[in-house]
Design a protein around this motif. Structure first.
Motif, PDB file in Angstrom:
ATOM      1  N   LYS A  47       0.740  -1.221   0.131  1.00 21.30           N
ATOM      2  CA  LYS A  47      -0.155   0.088  -0.076  1.00 21.30           C
ATOM      3  C   LYS A  47       0.892   1.179  -0.166  1.00 21.30           C
ATOM      4  N   PHE A  48       0.280   2.156  -0.917  1.00 21.58           N
ATOM      5  CA  PHE A  48       1.103   3.451  -0.876  1.00 21.58           C
ATOM      6  C   PHE A  48       0.300   4.650  -0.912  1.00 21.58           C
ATOM      7  N   GLY A  49       0.833   5.858  -1.178  1.00 26.44           N
ATOM      8  CA  GLY A  49      -0.074   6.922  -1.530  1.00 26.44           C
ATOM      9  C   GLY A  49      -0.276   7.951  -0.358  1.00 26.44           C
ATOM     10  N   GLY A  50       0.016   7.501   0.818  1.00 25.49           N
ATOM     11  CA  GLY A  50      -0.282   8.348   2.141  1.00 25.49           C
ATOM     12  C   GLY A  50       0.782   9.683   2.030  1.00 25.49           C
ATOM     13  N   LYS A  51       0.411  10.814   2.263  1.00 27.08           N
ATOM     14  CA  LYS A  51       1.004  11.804   2.318  1.00 27.08           C
ATOM     15  C   LYS A  51       1.231  12.553   3.417  1.00 27.08           C
TER      16      LYS A  51
ATOM     17  N   ILE B 149       2.351  12.397  10.833  1.00 27.33           N
ATOM     18  CA  ILE B 149       0.978  12.143  10.734  1.00 27.33           C
ATOM     19  C   ILE B 149       0.361  12.579   9.429  1.00 27.33           C
ATOM     20  N   TYR B 150      -0.212  11.897   8.882  1.00 28.00           N
ATOM     21  CA  TYR B 150      -0.613  11.927   7.271  1.00 28.00           C
ATOM     22  C   TYR B 150      -1.508  13.232   6.984  1.00 28.00           C
ATOM     23  N   ASP B 151      -1.390  13.835   5.968  1.00 28.31           N
ATOM     24  CA  ASP B 151      -2.004  15.041   5.732  1.00 28.31           C
ATOM     25  C   ASP B 151      -3.507  15.021   6.022  1.00 28.31           C
ATOM     26  N   LYS B 152      -4.205  13.798   5.540  1.00 26.74           N
ATOM     27  CA  LYS B 152      -5.632  13.498   5.794  1.00 26.74           C
ATOM     28  C   LYS B 152      -5.905  13.661   7.261  1.00 26.74           C
TER      29      LYS B 152
ATOM     30  N   ASN C 201       0.853  21.488   7.015  1.00 28.70           N
ATOM     31  CA  ASN C 201       2.152  22.071   6.394  1.00 28.70           C
ATOM     32  C   ASN C 201       3.024  22.743   7.476  1.00 28.70           C
ATOM     33  N   GLU C 202       2.650  22.475   8.822  1.00 26.06           N
ATOM     34  CA  GLU C 202       3.637  22.685   9.933  1.00 26.06           C
ATOM     35  C   GLU C 202       3.824  21.485  10.796  1.00 26.06           C
TER      36      GLU C 202
ATOM     37  N   PHE D 138      -2.178  16.920  19.273  1.00 23.28           N
ATOM     38  CA  PHE D 138      -3.032  18.279  18.577  1.00 23.28           C
ATOM     39  C   PHE D 138      -3.177  17.853  16.998  1.00 23.28           C
ATOM     40  N   GLN D 139      -3.364  16.798  16.643  1.00 20.65           N
ATOM     41  CA  GLN D 139      -3.550  16.211  15.306  1.00 20.65           C
ATOM     42  C   GLN D 139      -2.582  16.998  14.391  1.00 20.65           C
ATOM     43  N   GLY D 140      -1.341  17.114  14.899  1.00 18.87           N
ATOM     44  CA  GLY D 140      -0.131  17.348  13.982  1.00 18.87           C
ATOM     45  C   GLY D 140       0.116  19.053  14.005  1.00 18.87           C
ATOM     46  N   CYS D 141      -0.834  19.726  14.901  1.00 20.13           N
ATOM     47  CA  CYS D 141      -0.610  21.010  14.786  1.00 20.13           C
ATOM     48  C   CYS D 141       0.562  21.589  15.995  1.00 20.13           C
ATOM     49  N   PRO D 142       1.358  22.534  15.820  1.00 19.97           N
ATOM     50  CA  PRO D 142       2.402  22.915  16.806  1.00 19.97           C
ATOM     51  C   PRO D 142       1.598  23.702  18.179  1.00 19.97           C
TER      52      PRO D 142
END
Length: 463
Positions: free
Chosen positions: A199-203, A210-213, A219-220, A226-230
């Motif tokens: 499987k691939f395609g995760g960004k 943490i995947y973009d989705k 972008n940070e 915090f779901q990938g937030c700083p």
């Protein structure tokens, strides 16, 4: 088949040690491996008999001992996956049933080549588990040498995920043709698949794991909690929700500080270093008049906002504040808005004039001879420019109540209109009609009726 069994056992051991990520993380997948084709299932005449030789691999299965299928698929959400599979094989065991019996014979058609291209819709279960069974339906086209048939497909399978991206896939697909088994170019059959799926395609744009989705701040780089937030200021509130991301603050103020402790965050506090009420944006009010000291012209004496926080003056000391006093330098009464009161004699004189106002019969228009009376009344109104008056209309009992009511209202309004047209402010005057409801004499004779047809003037007093 000996090698396939070893691969299957190894997959189960690995699967017990690793968990896999959801398909939504890596929506694309490519798979390859070996396939086996068996016509024994389609040759059976009874449902129960179709499975009797299902695992007789050496007797019924056609296996090409090399990579013989390739699949590409895309996960679209809610457990569904769309894909396409291409496969190739060699057919050296073709099973058919002896007519009229339950006996089967296996013939060698001459080592012919098998090709298949199939579209598939899969629905998977246990999406968050390493053990991921699925069912599938679809259709395609299959060739044996140069002869082909379209098929409708269905089957089951399972994925054993070794890691987030790699797993073992086992699948069995029944391919059904609607032609007679003996006459079809491609007989009904089952095709088995065993191979690896990647499987691939995760960004992950910001590289924070943490995947973009799933990343609220793709972008940070940020924190998983915090779901990938700083959280730049480290106050436990992610920057995207922090109204003051550079200053540590309190949760109740969306991450902003409150230095003076008055319950108003500094960013909204007009006086951040001195405690004050919320109603004044955090600024103090010493005299308690509702005006912040910084805006109060008289911070030690309570006063209205309209006067800059200072008390209103009353120059003539008549109890009417200058702002409401139409005669601020001459003592008057509240009833006359700070001006000298209209005397009873003046009101009496106005009513003497009013009684002589003559209207055209049944109408609200004046007779010519009444104009001098109206002008005399106008002169008195002008002598008292601050006084307010009520003009009341009355009629006799001739005619209906409704007509008399309307006539009385119209006649009172006509007097008011005359005065306003000739310079009296409209807000000083009111007009009202009482019809025949307030007679001052008998309506049984002409003299009494004449007295009842009248206009009265009353002084409006303000409490």
């Amino acid at each position: 088949m000996r090698h396939l069994n070893k691969l299957f056992v190894g997959a189960l051991l690995l699967a017990g040690l690793h968990a896999q990520a959801q398909d939504e993380d890596n929506p694309w997948a490519i798979g390859f491996g070996v396939n086996a084709v068996s016509t024994r299932f389609g040759a059976a005449s009874e449902f129960g008999d179709q499975f009797s030789g299902f695992f007789k691999t050496d007797e019924y299965w056609n296996v090409l001992p090399s990579v013989s299928y390739l699949s590409v698929s895309r996960h679209v959400g809610d457990g569904f996956t769309f894909g396409i599979t291409g496969s190739v094989n060699k057919i050296d065991k073709l099973v058919s049933r002896v007519p009229g019996t339950q006996d089967y014979i296996v013939t060698d058609p001459g080592d012919v080549t098998y090709y298949g291209v199939d579209g598939t819709i899969k629905y998977g279960f246990l999406q968050k588990s390493w053990f991921n069974p699925f069912v599938h339906v679809g259709g395609g086209y299959t060739w044996i040498d140069e002869q082909g048939n379209g098929t409708v497909n269905g089957g089951i399978g399972v994925n054993f995920w070794f890691s987030e991206n790699v797993g073992l896939t086992l699948q069995s697909t029944y391919k059904h043709t609607f032609e007679d088994q003996a006459e079809a170019n491609v007989p009904r059959h089952i095709q088995h698949f065993a191979g690896l799926t990647f499987k691939f395609g995760g960004k992950d744009t910001d590289g924070d794991g943490i995947y973009d989705k799933d990343d609220a701040c793709p972008n940070e780089p940020g924190l998983k909690q915090f779901q990938g937030c700083p959280d730049t200021d480290g106050d436990g509130i992610p920057d995207k929700d922090d109204a003051c991301p550079q200053e540590a603050g309190l949760q109740e103020f969306q991450g902003c500080p409150d230095k003076d402790g008055d319950g108003i965050p500094d960013k909204d506090d007009a006086c951040p270093d001195v405690a004050g009420p919320k109603s004044l944006n955090g600024c103090p009010d010493k005299d308690g008049d509702g005006i912040a000291d910084k805006d109060d012209k008289c911070p030690d004496v309570a006063g209205p906002k309209e006067n800059g926080g200072c008390p209103w003056p009353d120059r003539d000391k008549d109890g009417v504040l200058d702002k409401d006093d139409l005669c601020p330098d001459v003592p008057g009464t509240k009833a006359n808005r700070g001006c000298p009161e209209v005397t009873e004699e003046v009101v009496k004189k106005l009513n003497e004039y009013a009684k002589t106002i003559l209207f055209n019969s049944g109408k609200a228009t004046f007779k010519d001879e009444t104009m001098p009376v109206l002008n005399s009344m106008l002169a008195i109104f002008k002598e008292y420019p601050q006084a307010r008056f009520s003009i009341e209309g009355h009629t006799d009992s001739d005619g209906s109540n409704a007509l008399n009511q309307t006539l009385s209202e119209n006649r009172a309004a006509a007097v008011k209109t005359f005065l306003v047209t000739n310079g009296i402010k409209e807000d000083r005057l009111e007009s009202v009609g009482f019809g025949e409801t307030k007679p001052i004499a008998s309506n049984k004779n002409a003299k009494g009726k004449a007295q009842n047809r009248r206009v009265e003037i009353k002084l409006i007093k303000t409490e």
